[in-house]
Scaffold this motif. Structure first.
Motif, PDB file in Angstrom:
ATOM      1  N   LEU A 482       0.814  -1.211   0.000  1.00 57.07           N
ATOM      2  CA  LEU A 482       0.000   0.000   0.000  1.00 57.07           C
ATOM      3  C   LEU A 482       0.849   1.264   0.000  1.00 57.07           C
ATOM      4  CD1 LEU A 482      -2.652  -1.370   2.429  1.00 57.07           C
ATOM      5  CD2 LEU A 482      -3.066  -0.668   0.072  1.00 57.07           C
ATOM      6  N   ALA A 483       2.165   1.107   0.081  1.00 58.54           N
ATOM      7  CA  ALA A 483       3.041   2.276   0.202  1.00 58.54           C
ATOM      8  C   ALA A 483       2.981   3.158  -1.035  1.00 58.54           C
ATOM      9  CB  ALA A 483       4.476   1.824   0.457  1.00 58.54           C
ATOM     10  N   GLY A 484       2.849   2.561  -2.211  1.00 56.06           N
ATOM     11  CA  GLY A 484       2.808   3.357  -3.439  1.00 56.06           C
ATOM     12  C   GLY A 484       1.608   4.283  -3.435  1.00 56.06           C
ATOM     13  N   HIS A 485       0.493   3.734  -3.127  1.00 63.50           N
ATOM     14  CA  HIS A 485      -0.763   4.466  -3.055  1.00 63.50           C
ATOM     15  C   HIS A 485      -0.659   5.601  -2.027  1.00 63.50           C
ATOM     16  CE1 HIS A 485      -5.220   4.684  -2.845  1.00 63.50           C
ATOM     17  NE2 HIS A 485      -5.013   4.907  -1.558  1.00 63.50           N
ATOM     18  N   THR A 486      -0.143   5.243  -0.837  1.00 63.18           N
ATOM     19  CA  THR A 486      -0.035   6.231   0.234  1.00 63.18           C
ATOM     20  C   THR A 486       0.894   7.375  -0.157  1.00 63.18           C
ATOM     21  OG1 THR A 486      -0.240   4.340   1.694  1.00 63.18           O
ATOM     22  CG2 THR A 486       0.320   6.431   2.704  1.00 63.18           C
ATOM     23  N   THR A 487       2.005   7.024  -0.801  1.00 68.69           N
ATOM     24  CA  THR A 487       2.955   8.065  -1.198  1.00 68.69           C
ATOM     25  C   THR A 487       2.310   9.041  -2.175  1.00 68.69           C
ATOM     26  OG1 THR A 487       4.621   6.340  -1.089  1.00 68.69           O
ATOM     27  CG2 THR A 487       5.304   8.440  -2.012  1.00 68.69           C
ATOM     28  N   GLU A 488       1.620   8.501  -3.146  1.00 67.05           N
ATOM     29  CA  GLU A 488       0.972   9.382  -4.126  1.00 67.05           C
ATOM     30  C   GLU A 488       0.047  10.361  -3.413  1.00 67.05           C
ATOM     31  OE1 GLU A 488      -0.906   7.667  -7.570  1.00 67.05           O
ATOM     32  OE2 GLU A 488       0.582   6.069  -7.669  1.00 67.05           O
ATOM     33  N   ARG A 489      -0.682   9.850  -2.458  1.00 61.18           N
ATOM     34  CA  ARG A 489      -1.642  10.708  -1.750  1.00 61.18           C
ATOM     35  C   ARG A 489      -0.910  11.756  -0.923  1.00 61.18           C
ATOM     36  NH1 ARG A 489      -6.648   8.073   0.799  1.00 61.18           N
ATOM     37  NH2 ARG A 489      -7.959   9.633  -0.184  1.00 61.18           N
ATOM     38  N   GLU A 490       0.171  11.342  -0.249  1.00 65.92           N
ATOM     39  CA  GLU A 490       0.916  12.265   0.617  1.00 65.92           C
ATOM     40  C   GLU A 490       1.616  13.349  -0.194  1.00 65.92           C
ATOM     41  OE1 GLU A 490       1.346  12.372   4.163  1.00 65.92           O
ATOM     42  OE2 GLU A 490      -0.521  11.250   3.822  1.00 65.92           O
ATOM     43  N   ILE A 491       2.233  12.966  -1.293  1.00 63.88           N
ATOM     44  CA  ILE A 491       3.076  13.901  -2.031  1.00 63.88           C
ATOM     45  C   ILE A 491       2.255  14.773  -2.968  1.00 63.88           C
ATOM     46  CG2 ILE A 491       5.064  14.121  -3.593  1.00 63.88           C
ATOM     47  CD1 ILE A 491       5.787  12.862  -0.927  1.00 63.88           C
ATOM     48  N   PHE A 492       1.334  14.141  -3.697  1.00 60.97           N
ATOM     49  CA  PHE A 492       0.624  14.888  -4.736  1.00 60.97           C
ATOM     50  C   PHE A 492      -0.799  15.256  -4.330  1.00 60.97           C
ATOM     51  CE2 PHE A 492       3.710  12.093  -6.763  1.00 60.97           C
ATOM     52  CZ  PHE A 492       4.498  13.014  -7.418  1.00 60.97           C
ATOM     53  N   GLY A 493      -1.260  14.686  -3.228  1.00 56.63           N
ATOM     54  CA  GLY A 493      -2.625  14.970  -2.803  1.00 56.63           C
ATOM     55  C   GLY A 493      -3.649  14.416  -3.778  1.00 56.63           C
ATOM     56  N   ASP A 494      -3.184  13.581  -4.670  1.00 52.55           N
ATOM     57  CA  ASP A 494      -4.074  13.032  -5.691  1.00 52.55           C
ATOM     58  C   ASP A 494      -3.700  11.564  -5.874  1.00 52.55           C
ATOM     59  OD1 ASP A 494      -5.928  12.812  -7.606  1.00 52.55           O
ATOM     60  OD2 ASP A 494      -4.850  13.955  -9.145  1.00 52.55           O
ATOM     61  N   LEU A 495      -4.550  10.803  -6.575  1.00 54.66           N
ATOM     62  CA  LEU A 495      -4.249   9.390  -6.778  1.00 54.66           C
ATOM     63  C   LEU A 495      -4.253   9.063  -8.264  1.00 54.66           C
ATOM     64  CD1 LEU A 495      -6.412   7.902  -3.926  1.00 54.66           C
ATOM     65  CD2 LEU A 495      -3.933   7.915  -4.067  1.00 54.66           C
ATOM     66  N   SER A 496      -3.410   8.110  -8.636  1.00 54.89           N
ATOM     67  CA  SER A 496      -3.403   7.687 -10.038  1.00 54.89           C
ATOM     68  C   SER A 496      -3.937   6.264 -10.139  1.00 54.89           C
ATOM     69  CB  SER A 496      -1.986   7.749 -10.597  1.00 54.89           C
ATOM     70  OG  SER A 496      -1.256   6.635 -10.125  1.00 54.89           O
ATOM     71  N   THR A 497      -4.194   5.844 -11.349  1.00 57.61           N
ATOM     72  CA  THR A 497      -4.693   4.480 -11.539  1.00 57.61           C
ATOM     73  C   THR A 497      -3.573   3.450 -11.379  1.00 57.61           C
ATOM     74  OG1 THR A 497      -4.317   4.735 -13.889  1.00 57.61           O
ATOM     75  CG2 THR A 497      -6.553   5.124 -13.100  1.00 57.61           C
ATOM     76  N   GLY A 498      -2.334   3.939 -11.329  1.00 58.86           N
ATOM     77  CA  GLY A 498      -1.194   3.024 -11.251  1.00 58.86           C
ATOM     78  C   GLY A 498      -1.210   2.147 -10.021  1.00 58.86           C
ATOM     79  N   ALA A 499      -1.983   2.559  -8.993  1.00 58.37           N
ATOM     80  CA  ALA A 499      -1.950   1.807  -7.746  1.00 58.37           C
ATOM     81  C   ALA A 499      -3.038   0.752  -7.672  1.00 58.37           C
ATOM     82  CB  ALA A 499      -2.070   2.768  -6.573  1.00 58.37           C
ATOM     83  N   SER A 500      -3.859   0.665  -8.721  1.00 62.21           N
ATOM     84  CA  SER A 500      -5.039  -0.196  -8.582  1.00 62.21           C
ATOM     85  C   SER A 500      -4.651  -1.649  -8.389  1.00 62.21           C
ATOM     86  CB  SER A 500      -5.963  -0.024  -9.781  1.00 62.21           C
ATOM     87  OG  SER A 500      -5.517  -0.823 -10.839  1.00 62.21           O
ATOM     88  N   ASN A 501      -3.592  -2.084  -9.065  1.00 63.20           N
ATOM     89  CA  ASN A 501      -3.177  -3.470  -8.914  1.00 63.20           C
ATOM     90  C   ASN A 501      -2.673  -3.738  -7.494  1.00 63.20           C
ATOM     91  OD1 ASN A 501      -2.924  -5.991 -10.194  1.00 63.20           O
ATOM     92  ND2 ASN A 501      -0.708  -5.738 -10.101  1.00 63.20           N
ATOM     93  N   ASP A 502      -1.931  -2.751  -6.949  1.00 59.81           N
ATOM     94  CA  ASP A 502      -1.454  -2.894  -5.571  1.00 59.81           C
ATOM     95  C   ASP A 502      -2.621  -3.079  -4.628  1.00 59.81           C
ATOM     96  OD1 ASP A 502       1.048  -2.418  -6.515  1.00 59.81           O
ATOM     97  OD2 ASP A 502       1.124  -0.318  -5.910  1.00 59.81           O
ATOM     98  N   LEU A 503      -3.668  -2.281  -4.849  1.00 58.06           N
ATOM     99  CA  LEU A 503      -4.822  -2.334  -3.946  1.00 58.06           C
ATOM    100  C   LEU A 503      -5.497  -3.701  -4.024  1.00 58.06           C
ATOM    101  CD1 LEU A 503      -6.412   1.190  -4.441  1.00 58.06           C
ATOM    102  CD2 LEU A 503      -4.770   0.405  -2.728  1.00 58.06           C
ATOM    103  N   LYS A 504      -5.565  -4.206  -5.234  1.00 56.29           N
ATOM    104  CA  LYS A 504      -6.201  -5.506  -5.407  1.00 56.29           C
ATOM    105  C   LYS A 504      -5.413  -6.582  -4.660  1.00 56.29           C
ATOM    106  CE  LYS A 504      -6.581  -7.871  -9.387  1.00 56.29           C
ATOM    107  NZ  LYS A 504      -6.699  -7.804 -10.839  1.00 56.29           N
ATOM    108  N   GLU A 505      -4.093  -6.544  -4.876  1.00 56.81           N
ATOM    109  CA  GLU A 505      -3.225  -7.521  -4.202  1.00 56.81           C
ATOM    110  C   GLU A 505      -3.382  -7.425  -2.689  1.00 56.81           C
ATOM    111  OE1 GLU A 505      -0.618  -9.729  -5.165  1.00 56.81           O
ATOM    112  OE2 GLU A 505      -1.812  -9.720  -7.001  1.00 56.81           O
ATOM    113  N   ALA A 506      -3.392  -6.176  -2.204  1.00 59.82           N
ATOM    114  CA  ALA A 506      -3.450  -5.953  -0.759  1.00 59.82           C
ATOM    115  C   ALA A 506      -4.760  -6.492  -0.194  1.00 59.82           C
ATOM    116  CB  ALA A 506      -3.306  -4.467  -0.455  1.00 59.82           C
TER     117      ALA A 506
END
Ligand code: ADP
Ligand code: MG
Ligand code: ZN
Length: 612
Positions: A482-506
């Motif tokens: 989940l770190a990729g997703h969290t980083t995107e949110r922390e740094i950019f305040g926005d989310l990309s679709t790039g994390a969707s696979n991570d979320l599924k796995e998690a």
């Protein structure tokens, strides 16, 4: 190839018939000289003609000098009227001998019948060929029931595989040694009344060398080897599989001692009476036939049945009872020593550069099966060839490791600056959290070069082979995912679709933790849901609920709790070590890839820096 001469013969006969017909019509109409009616009238008037024979519409005229001529009249006009019309002297006519003859010659028959016969002939020939075709298809349909078993005979030295070709797998080889002994000298065992196993089941994940090992047993024992794959039994028609089994065993009995090898046994040997669909009947019949055949031969037949499967759990229990597949040989994923040995086997015919260290390759390929390692060296050789090298170098092999794991690099996939930045931070987040938590595998490589479907990747490798995992590892793994997703949110305040696979796995991992491993504190040590497999898809698609709605709700809540906890852990690390995160992301943006050493150096206070 028996067809060809026959076909030639038929064509030849037709050709001859046509030719003879032609010559018949041509020659007979041209042999005697022809004259027209007018000259005939002339000749009669001059009393040169002795007789006229009327055959149909032909007039065969015999002259005084003995020669014959031929004339033709209209079919339905009599000679009398004709001659009268031409004003022939009646006196002269009287002297003429006129006979009327029926045309009974061959020519007549041929000429009248042929127009009717030709279409019939053509149709007949056509039907004849059609029949032959259909017959061919029929006999092919009958061939159906024969097994397509491939045979490797002991004489076939080129395809012979021995234990030398199978690296590692020490225990499996020891188990099989007994079988080989028996095949080599069955008398020794039989005289002592020993019952040799009829069936050996090779069990292991795909690519662990089951097929290879079975062939090696045949090679070692020097006996014929009949192999057929489970899926080849299953055909469109019910009963075909069963007759193939019968045929396979018939062949085997003729060639005993020998080995019958059924690959992918799970394709036919699944638990009977489960699942849906018409192909079940066929499968059950085939399976029954296998059981019958295995019971049908006694020990003195000297046939050993080997089978391979990667799903022993779904096999029908009747297959596993004593007297059938009562021996089980388990092939595990190779450990580091075995991997090195397998690499050596497959490197035999590949020129390796001096810098290649197969031990190091083995270290970096935990979890690889024999098939993966074979594939790895092959990819490396292809890479070397494409670079016009004469030897395979270490870099080729190392580059191929990632290719085998993640798919080929997609260099053409160009990211915009913004995308690049997001990807760099995303991957840096994964890497940083993985580096910071105690129960994770070390980071081997971080990259924002896209591979397969991933925009970037963080490659982690266990230091040693693991066959067990703990709760602490899973919890840390969740945070890393989940770190990729969290980083995107922390740094950019926005989310990309790039994390969707991570979320599924998690989510999947969290669900497994609770439902399969019983690692949740609230729900306790029990499993939830009985998984059942459906035949066609071969994947879990059906889950039997053995818990209540209320528990289902609890599970959902628990999954969310695990995920929230993981996100919290990740966020703490990211905010606390923001400087490291920025460093990693900056290097990624600049170089696209960070290798393990460089990555580690970021975290160890470098003495060189102090000096500077
Ligand atoms: P399975 O039948 O278990 O799926 P295979 O026997 O077909 O796997 O193995 C695939 C390939 O992997 C083999 O052809 C061989 O090249 C390689 N391989 C697997 N295990 C080994 C091993 N122990 N030693 C050498 N090569 C191996
Ligand atoms: Mg196989
Ligand atoms: Zn990710």
């Amino acid at each position: 190839m028996k067809e060809l001469p026959k076909r030639l013969l038929v064509t030849l006969i037709i050709f001859l018939m046509l030719v003879s017909l032609f010559s018949l019509t041509l020659s007979s109409s041209q042999q005697p000289g022809t004259i027209d009616i007018l000259s005939l009238v002339d000749k009669i008037n001059q009393a040169e003609v002795t007789s006229i024979t009327i055959i149909d519409n032909r007039l065969v005229v015999v002259l005084k000098d003995g020669s014959t001529l031929e004339a033709t009249k209209e079919t339905n006009e009599s000679l009398g009227t004709l001659l009268k019309n031409y004003n022939v002297d009646p006196e002269k006519l009287k002297a003429l001998k006129v006979t009327v003859e029926q045309d009974t010659s061959l020519r007549f028959w041929v000429l009248t019948l042929l127009p009717f016969l030709i279409p019939f002939l053509i149709v007949a020939v056509f039907i004849y060929f059609m029949m032959r075709q259909v017959q061919g298809a029929n006999s092919r349909a009958l061939m159906f029931g024969q097994s397509k078993a491939r045979e490797v005979t002991p004489q076939d030295q080129r395809n012979r595989i021995t234990f030398k070709d199978v690296a590692g797998a020490k225990e499996a080889k020891e188990e099989l040694e007994e079988i080989i002994e028996f095949l080599k000298s069955p008398k020794k065992f039989l005289s002592l009344g020993a019952r040799i196993p009829k069936g050996v089941l090779l069990v292991g994940a795909p690519g662990t060398g089951k097929t290879l090992l079975a062939r090696a047993v045949a090679g070692e024992a020097n006996v014929p080897f009949f192999s057929i794959s489970g899926s080849e039994f299953v055909e469109m028609f019910v009963g075909v599989g069963a007759s193939r089994v019968r045929d396979l065993f018939r062949k085997a009995k003729r060639n005993s001692p020998c080995i019958v090898f059924m690959d992918e046994l799970d394709a036919v040997g699944r638990q009977r009476g489960a699942g849906l669909g018409g192909s079940n009947d066929e499968r059950e019949q085939t399976l029954n036939q296998i059981l019958v055949e295995m019971d049908g031969f006694d020990v003195s037949t000297n046939i050993i049945v080997m089978a391979a499967t990667n799903r022993p759990d779904i096999l029908d229990r009747a297959l596993l009872r004593p007297g059938r597949f009562d021996r089980r040989v388990v092939l595990d994923a190779p450990d580091i020593n075995d991997r090195e040995a397998i690499l050596q086997v497959h490197a035999r015919h590949k020129p390796l550069a001096a810098d290649v260290n197969l031990r190091r390759v083995a270290e970096r390929t935990p979890g690889f099966t024999g098939a993966d390692l074979n594939n790895l060296l092959n990819e490396a050789a292809i890479l070397a060839a494409r670079q016009n090298k004469t030897k395979v170098e270490m870099t080729h092999i190392l580059n191929s490791i990632e290719k085998v794991i993640l798919g080929p690099e997609r260099k053409s996939h160009i990211l915009s600056d913004k995308e690049k930045k997001v990807t760099a931070y995303h991957e840096a987040g994964h890497a940083l959290v993985a580096r910071s938590l105690p129960n994770t595998d070390p980071v081997h490589k971080v990259s924002i070069v896209s591979r397969g479907s991933a925009a970037g990747y963080t490659l982690k490798m266990p230091i040693e082979d693991k066959s067990m995992h703990t709760r602490a590892e899973f919890i840390d793994e969740l945070a890393v995912l989940l770190a990729g997703h969290t980083t995107e949110r922390e740094i950019f305040g926005d989310l990309s679709t790039g994390a969707s696979n991570d979320l599924k796995e998690a989510t999947r991992l969290a669900r497994r933790l609770i439902m399969q491993y019983g690692m949740s504190d609230t729900l306790g040590a029990r499993t939830f849901g009985e998984r059942e497999e459906l035949i066609f898809l071969g994947r879990e698609i059906h889950e039997q609920r053995d818990y209540s709605e209320k528990v289902a709700e609890l599970i959902d809540k628990e999954i969310s709790k695990f995920i929230e906890g993981a996100i919290k852990t990740a966020r703490e690390i990211i905010t606390k070590r923001r400087d490291k995160l920025d460093q990693v992301a900056a290097i990624l943006l600049e170089k696209e890839t960070i290798e393990r050493d460089e990555f580690e150096a970021l975290f160890t206070p470098a003495p060189a820096k102090a000096a500077a």
